[in-house]
Design an enzyme around this catalytic site. Structure first.
Site, PDB file in Angstrom:
ATOM      1  N   ASP A 171       5.259  12.780  13.430  1.00 41.43           N
ATOM      2  CA  ASP A 171       5.442  12.539  11.994  1.00 41.43           C
ATOM      3  C   ASP A 171       4.117  12.675  11.246  1.00 41.43           C
ATOM      4  OD1 ASP A 171       6.964  12.067   9.782  1.00 41.43           O
ATOM      5  OD2 ASP A 171       7.099   9.898  10.042  1.00 41.43           O
ATOM      6  N   LEU A 193       0.837  -1.199   0.000  1.00 36.27           N
ATOM      7  CA  LEU A 193       0.000   0.000   0.000  1.00 36.27           C
ATOM      8  C   LEU A 193       0.872   1.249   0.000  1.00 36.27           C
ATOM      9  CD1 LEU A 193      -2.551  -1.134   2.734  1.00 36.27           C
ATOM     10  CD2 LEU A 193      -3.054  -0.853   0.305  1.00 36.27           C
ATOM     11  N   GLY A 194       2.015   1.135   0.638  1.00 32.90           N
ATOM     12  CA  GLY A 194       2.958   2.248   0.707  1.00 32.90           C
ATOM     13  C   GLY A 194       4.281   1.770   1.253  1.00 32.90           C
ATOM     14  N   ALA A 195       5.350   2.445   0.853  1.00 30.66           N
ATOM     15  CA  ALA A 195       6.685   2.108   1.352  1.00 30.66           C
ATOM     16  C   ALA A 195       7.305   3.354   1.962  1.00 30.66           C
ATOM     17  CB  ALA A 195       7.562   1.580   0.220  1.00 30.66           C
ATOM     18  N   LYS A 249       2.590  -4.209   8.570  1.00 32.67           N
ATOM     19  CA  LYS A 249       3.782  -3.367   8.415  1.00 32.67           C
ATOM     20  C   LYS A 249       5.020  -4.234   8.608  1.00 32.67           C
ATOM     21  CE  LYS A 249       5.822   0.979  10.060  1.00 32.67           C
ATOM     22  NZ  LYS A 249       5.600   2.167  10.916  1.00 32.67           N
ATOM     23  N   LEU A 309      11.830   2.986   6.486  1.00 38.21           N
ATOM     24  CA  LEU A 309      12.169   1.870   7.366  1.00 38.21           C
ATOM     25  C   LEU A 309      11.323   0.626   7.135  1.00 38.21           C
ATOM     26  CD1 LEU A 309      12.551   3.834  10.746  1.00 38.21           C
ATOM     27  CD2 LEU A 309      14.274   3.422   8.974  1.00 38.21           C
ATOM     28  N   ALA A 310      10.177   0.775   6.493  1.00 39.90           N
ATOM     29  CA  ALA A 310       9.253  -0.363   6.365  1.00 39.90           C
ATOM     30  C   ALA A 310       8.283  -0.124   5.219  1.00 39.90           C
ATOM     31  CB  ALA A 310       8.488  -0.551   7.675  1.00 39.90           C
ATOM     32  N   GLN A 311       7.476  -1.139   4.946  1.00 38.64           N
ATOM     33  CA  GLN A 311       6.389  -0.997   3.981  1.00 38.64           C
ATOM     34  C   GLN A 311       5.159  -1.715   4.515  1.00 38.64           C
ATOM     35  OE1 GLN A 311       8.765  -2.695   0.801  1.00 38.64           O
ATOM     36  NE2 GLN A 311       7.365  -4.428   0.599  1.00 38.64           N
TER      37      GLN A 311
END
EC number: 2.7.-.-
Length: 525
Positions: free
Chosen positions: A308, A154-156, A176, A159-161
């Site tokens: 964030d 869905l998104g990257a 995640k 640090l993670a996706q």
């Protein structure tokens, strides 16, 4: 002898070839994994940027038109080189680059506009790597844990996706998964950045960016621990449970580890997507107001701040049950815990800014480490000019001219800004980043610097300061006195807000009447 040497060379070649095949087949043959490559690339980029600044501005009179033009060109070239370094080294470098890109009114625009793109340029792990992390952390294969699992994330992020999946009981979840190499590389990357920042400071004494390295050193280990992120999510959900407009996805602890976080899947549009809001009949002003209330409560009342809030981490939607607008808060890896002393000083400072108390502004800015740079500090906090601060930040919205002036001044005052950032409490750094991210959202929505947002902040400051006084009060009579004073102050704010609305309504009626008269006027002639 020659035969032995040939035999040794043959066996060595076979061994190297076998090692190469093994590394390639295990997807480890990536130049970015080799420390020498990452270090060499970072050192080379830093050297080129430093040389560019040293040579390009040497023979030009400081402050002249040519100097400003050349400096802007060097800023842009350097920002692009830094961007390319972040994309190549990935991981920690992208994270730090994103942090710099968020400091809209603290760094030259050439840097922030270039590095801001990193939010949408994060690398993706392959499905082989995703399966490997899940297998290592959860002890099972993906098909054993999920009925379905989308290969396309869905998104990257740096640090993670995040992948969408369905559990065997039918629940849709977001998974995640940490990039597998980030953990091992992060400590070395931070050490490398520290060495480079110290080296650059020898060439440019005004270059004081050690605060950035210190923040990365402190926060990155916390962000890499997804169990910590889950605890933060539950804490903020409980803390702000009285806000019916806020949704924090539920954590599934039974399938969560330090590198894998399973949470409730919630759909929505990004908070800066005006087209999505118009399509779904979501009021932009209502969302902006909710966002301001939420963050004022976190900062001034609770001292526990989600740091964030870029648009990918703040979604908006209509609640399925009531149809009311709702904010979905994601990515709880980075929170700032404020000490009580800092929180109360910050409350006093914002009260001084909102109500144009210049003595209070100076006093509490200096208590927070600004010293004689308190006018610059006030401009950094509000992203307003010093003239606007003196006149009252709630008196008039920011104009395009003022905004451009502030951005240009960020380049002129870079040494003073970096000096200030090195002297304020560490807690202030993430608060400044958060302020700039929220301000960017408000600018996109067209709701920046509205009077109601300042009044909401003031309400939270009054409540926080009154609560502190009541805790220290020695008698019931004194606590009652403080409560009455608090209620009266809040009543004054409500009255002030009502008068603003009446004035706005009268103005709207006057404008409407004027437009009606203008449209009818030609028929009378």
């Amino acid at each position: 002898m020659a035969r032995k040497a040939l035999k040794l060379a043959s066996w060595t070649s076979v061994a190297l070839a076998a090692s190469g095949v093994y590394l390639y087949s295990n997807n480890y043959l990536d130049p970015n994994d080799f420390g020498a490559v990452r270090v060499g690339r970072a050192v080379a980029t830093t050297a080129v940027i430093s040389y560019d600044y040293l040579t390009s501005l040497r023979s030009v009179p400081y402050g002249s038109e040519e100097y400003l033009q050349r400096r802007s060109q060097v800023h842009l070239r350097s920002a692009r080189r830094l961007f390319e370094l972040c994309c190549a080294n990935r991981g920690t470098f992208i994270k730090v680059g994103q942090h710099l890109g968020a400091l809209d009114y603290l760094l030259p625009e050439e840097y922030t506009s270039t590095l801001k793109v990193l939010h949408s340029q994060a690398p993706q792990s392959s499905m082989q790597e995703v399966r490997q992390v899940i297998r290592e952390d959860l002890g099972k294969e993906i098909h054993d844990l999920f009925l379905s699992f989308d290969d396309t994330p869905l998104g990257a992020a740096s640090l993670a996706q995040v992948h969408k999946a369905v559990l065997h009981d039918g629940r849709t979840v977001a998974v995640k998964v940490q990039h597998p190499k980030v953990q091992a590389q992060s400590s070395k990357d931070i050490l490398l950045m520290e060495v480079l920042v110290l080296a650059v400071k020898q060439l440019f004494p005004d270059f004081e960016f050690m605060w950035l390295v210190d923040e990365a050193k402190k926060n990155l280990p916390l962000e890499l621990d997804f169990l910590n992120e889950g605890r933060n999510a539950e804490k903020v959900a409980h803390m702000l449970r009285h806000f019916d407009f806020l949704k924090v996805p539920q954590i599934h602890w039974e399938l969560s580890t330090k590198r894998v976080l399973l949470m409730e899947f919630v759909e929505g549009g990004q908070v800066n997507d005006r087209a999505y809001m118009e399509k779904n009949q979501i009021d932009v002003n209502e969302i902006s107001c909710h966002l301001g209330k939420m963050y004022s409560e976190m900062i001034f009342v609770n001292g526990f701040v989600h740091c964030d809030p870029h648009p990918g981490n703040v979604l908006v939607r209509k609640r399925p049950d009531t149809g009311k607008a709702e904010i979905v808060l994601l990515d709880h890896g980075l929170y700032q815990v404020l000490t009580e002393e800092f929180r109360l000083d910050y409350c006093h400072l914002w009260q001084s800014l909102i109500w144009t108390d210049m003595d209070g502004l100076k006093q509490y800015s200096q208590r927070l480490g600004a010293a004689d740079l308190y006018p610059l500090f006030a401009c950094m906090l509000t992203a307003r000019s010093w003239d606007s601060v003196k006149q009252g930040i709630g008196q008039a919205p920011v104009s395009a001219t003022e905004d451009s002036e502030i951005r240009n001044n960020a380049a002129c005052y870079l040494p003073e800004i970096s000096q200030l950032l090195n002297h304020v409490p560490r807690q202030m750094l993430l608060i400044l980043k958060t302020n700039d991210l929220l301000r960017s959202i408000e600018t996109t929505l067209g709701t920046r610097s509205s009077a109601s947002s300042f009044l909401n902040m003031s309400r939270c400051c009054i409540r926080a300061l009154a609560e502190h006084k009541k805790r220290d009060a020695g008698s019931f009579f004194r606590r009652t006195q403080i409560s009455f004073s608090e209620a009266f102050s809040l009543w004054q704010i409500n009255l002030h807000e009502l008068l603003l609305r009446v004035r706005a309504l009268r103005l709207a009626c006057w404008v409407s009447a004027l437009l009606g008269w203008l449209t009818r006027a030609p028929h009378r002639m």
